[in-house]
Design a protein around this motif. Structure first.
Motif, PDB file in Angstrom:
ATOM      1  N   ARG A  18      53.205  82.786 -13.102  1.00 26.56           N
ATOM      2  CA  ARG A  18      53.520  81.373 -13.362  1.00 26.56           C
ATOM      3  C   ARG A  18      52.456  80.752 -14.286  1.00 26.56           C
ATOM      4  N   PHE A  23      53.539  79.539 -20.997  1.00 23.52           N
ATOM      5  CA  PHE A  23      54.714  78.683 -21.178  1.00 23.52           C
ATOM      6  C   PHE A  23      54.500  77.710 -22.330  1.00 23.52           C
ATOM      7  N   LEU A  57      63.242  75.025 -19.508  1.00 21.16           N
ATOM      8  CA  LEU A  57      63.078  75.147 -18.062  1.00 21.16           C
ATOM      9  C   LEU A  57      63.758  76.417 -17.556  1.00 21.16           C
ATOM     10  N   TRP A  60      61.568  79.308 -18.177  1.00 23.64           N
ATOM     11  CA  TRP A  60      60.530  79.358 -17.141  1.00 23.64           C
ATOM     12  C   TRP A  60      61.085  79.930 -15.844  1.00 23.64           C
ATOM     13  N   LYS A  61      62.231  79.403 -15.407  1.00 20.72           N
ATOM     14  CA  LYS A  61      62.756  79.792 -14.100  1.00 20.72           C
ATOM     15  C   LYS A  61      63.286  81.215 -14.080  1.00 20.72           C
ATOM     16  N   ARG A  62      63.861  81.629 -15.193  1.00 24.35           N
ATOM     17  CA  ARG A  62      64.487  82.956 -15.215  1.00 24.35           C
ATOM     18  C   ARG A  62      63.640  84.032 -15.873  1.00 24.35           C
TER      19      ARG A  62
ATOM     20  N   GLN B  73      57.929  69.564 -15.072  1.00 20.70           N
ATOM     21  CA  GLN B  73      59.152  70.050 -14.412  1.00 20.70           C
ATOM     22  C   GLN B  73      59.002  71.512 -14.006  1.00 20.70           C
ATOM     23  N   ALA B  74      58.364  72.278 -14.869  1.00 21.10           N
ATOM     24  CA  ALA B  74      58.184  73.702 -14.588  1.00 21.10           C
ATOM     25  C   ALA B  74      57.319  73.888 -13.345  1.00 21.10           C
ATOM     26  N   ALA B  75      56.279  73.090 -13.259  1.00 21.33           N
ATOM     27  CA  ALA B  75      55.376  73.207 -12.117  1.00 21.33           C
ATOM     28  C   ALA B  75      56.104  72.922 -10.809  1.00 21.33           C
ATOM     29  N   ALA B  77      59.395  73.316 -10.411  1.00 26.13           N
ATOM     30  CA  ALA B  77      60.642  74.072 -10.270  1.00 26.13           C
ATOM     31  C   ALA B  77      60.440  75.308  -9.416  1.00 26.13           C
ATOM     32  N   ARG B  78      61.463  75.632  -8.666  1.00 24.23           N
ATOM     33  CA  ARG B  78      61.411  76.907  -7.937  1.00 24.23           C
ATOM     34  C   ARG B  78      61.920  78.001  -8.857  1.00 24.23           C
ATOM     35  N   PRO B  79      61.330  79.201  -8.730  1.00 19.73           N
ATOM     36  CA  PRO B  79      61.863  80.297  -9.540  1.00 19.73           C
ATOM     37  C   PRO B  79      63.308  80.578  -9.130  1.00 19.73           C
ATOM     38  N   HIS B  80      64.071  81.047 -10.097  1.00 20.91           N
ATOM     39  CA  HIS B  80      65.494  81.288  -9.853  1.00 20.91           C
ATOM     40  C   HIS B  80      65.654  82.427  -8.858  1.00 20.91           C
ATOM     41  N   ARG B  85      74.347  90.487  -4.260  1.00 20.88           N
ATOM     42  CA  ARG B  85      75.673  90.791  -4.779  1.00 20.88           C
ATOM     43  C   ARG B  85      76.631  91.114  -3.646  1.00 20.88           C
TER      44      ARG B  85
END
Lengths: 185, 218
Positions: A18, A23, A57, A60-62, B73-75, B77-80, B85
């Motif tokens: 992270r 980023f 974003l 970052w997330k993916r 926002q990144a800070a 945000a939760r990782p995806h 499946r």
């Protein structure tokens, strides 16, 4: 280290640690270009800025799902921006290939193509620069302006067949250029 | 499965990669890609062009505030999180994604019987005002002679048919338009399942065809 290899390192830093500085680097390099890309597709500036933030974003997330063997960082970001544009501005779904679908048929990539992807866009850019102006223009109208073959034919007042053959020629040239093996020093 | 021999026209692959393709076309192309490694390689290259062009677009001046806002926002945000499946039932493996999600959103296909030997399922996407559909035609069925007012694209998912001497099997894409008048002979012995994207309704050219199309939603 090629430009793409550097970008891949940033992606890795984001995915594993992270890393906000990494980023930062990606943002400075791509956000202004994603905005410019969206503006060429008639989004207004406020909307374009908004969508750009969503795209970055998503990067970052993916980050953990980015696979360097599959695409260069620029290509991956391009596909995110393209899909966001379709979703937010055209308000349509974007049906996509699912690379992990059990119903998928076929082989893994060849080792040569993996190496090629990691080297990134340099060869594509060189190949694009080498195209005759009229062919390069069509490519830009398709990718940057998002115009289909029919729309290009209409706008340029060309027969659809002419547009198709110019694309054929341009893509054949690009393929040939990109397939050239690098000379061993 | 042998590799497909009939592919979408290059123009449609370019439109798919550039994002210009309408949803119905993108659906057919993407589903073909799932069955065709060669076209996947082609589309990879076409998408790389997009990446290269993105890199060379002149950058717009960006407000510092935008970067700070993004980092903020990144800070937060939760990782995806990748969703686990769900296993795919055997009878749906015939339908690769992204088609499967359109065809069987709840896990099974809801067929409509048009007549003996011909059933179909309409998808929630249109092309030129005509709903995209998946059709299942019994072996030996003959689609009456017709032409088209616009583009006709058929992707074979199961079984096959012969059109003007050419065989179309799983993964193959058949293209028709106003310059083409043809009928389709479904191969005997197994049903033929097709993803059909038609720009306008078919135009039958025989009396039998006109009667049939009046009875059926073609």
């Amino acid at each position: 280290m090629s430009e793409n290899e550097q970008l891949v390192a940033f992606m890795d830093a984001i995915a594993s640690a992270r890393d906000a500085d990494a980023f930062d680097e990606l943002y400075r390099r791509f956000a202004p270009r994603v905005t410019a890309y969206l503006l060429k597709r008639h989004a207004d500036r406020a909307v374009a800025d908004d969508i750009t933030q969503e795209v970055m974003l998503t990067v970052w997330k993916r980050a953990a799902s980015f696979e360097p063997e599959r695409a260069s960082v620029a290509t991956w970001i391009f596909t995110i921006a393209r899909n966001r544009y379709i979703d937010r501005i055209r308000r349509e779904k974007r049906p996509e290939l699912d690379p992990d679908d059990p119903a998928l048929v076929g082989n893994e990539r060849s080792p040569e193509s993996v190496l090629d992807v990691r080297r990134g866009s340099a060869r594509v850019e060189d190949a694009l620069a080498a195209l005759p102006a009229e062919q390069a223009e069509l490519i830009r109208m398709a990718y940057v302006d998002g115009k289909s073959h029919s729309e290009i034919a209409l706008e340029r007042e060309l027969p659809l067949g002419t547009v198709k053959s110019r694309f054929r020629l341009a893509l054949d040239k690009l393929r040939t250029q990109m397939d050239k093996k690098e000379r061993v020093p | 499965m042998t590799a497909p021999r009939h592919h979408p026209p290059e123009a449609l692959l370019v439109d798919y990669a550039s994002g210009a393709a309408p949803e119905a076309i993108a659906l057919l192309v993407a589903t073909h890609l799932a069955l065709c490694p060669r076209c996947r390689d082609d589309v990879d290259l076409l998408e790389r062009i997009g990446g290269a062009l993105l890199e060379e677009i002149p950058a717009l001046p960006m407000a510092q505030a935008a970067l700070l806002d993004a980092k903020d926002q990144a800070a937060r945000a939760r990782p995806h999180r990748l969703e686990p499946r769900r296993p795919v039932p055997d009878d749906l493996l015939m339908f690769p994604e992204p088609l499967r999600a359109y065809l069987a959103p709840k896990g099974e296909v809801k067929w409509t019987l048009a007549m003996p030997g011909f059933r179909y399922c309409e998808l929630d996407v249109q092309y030129g005002g005509v709903p995209v559909r998946v059709s299942s035609l019994a072996g030996g069925f003959s689609v009456p002679r017709h032409t088209h007012e616009g583009l006709e694209l058929n992707l074979v998912l199961h079984g096959g048919f012969t059109d003007r001497g050419d065989d179309y099997l799983r993964g193959d894409v058949a293209v028709g338009d106003a310059t083409v008048t043809h009928h389709l002979d479904i191969h005997r012995g197994e049903s033929c399942v097709l993803l059909a994207v038609n720009e306008h309704k078919l135009v039958p050219t025989t009396l039998a065809g006109r009667i049939l199309t009046r009875l059926l939603p073609m």
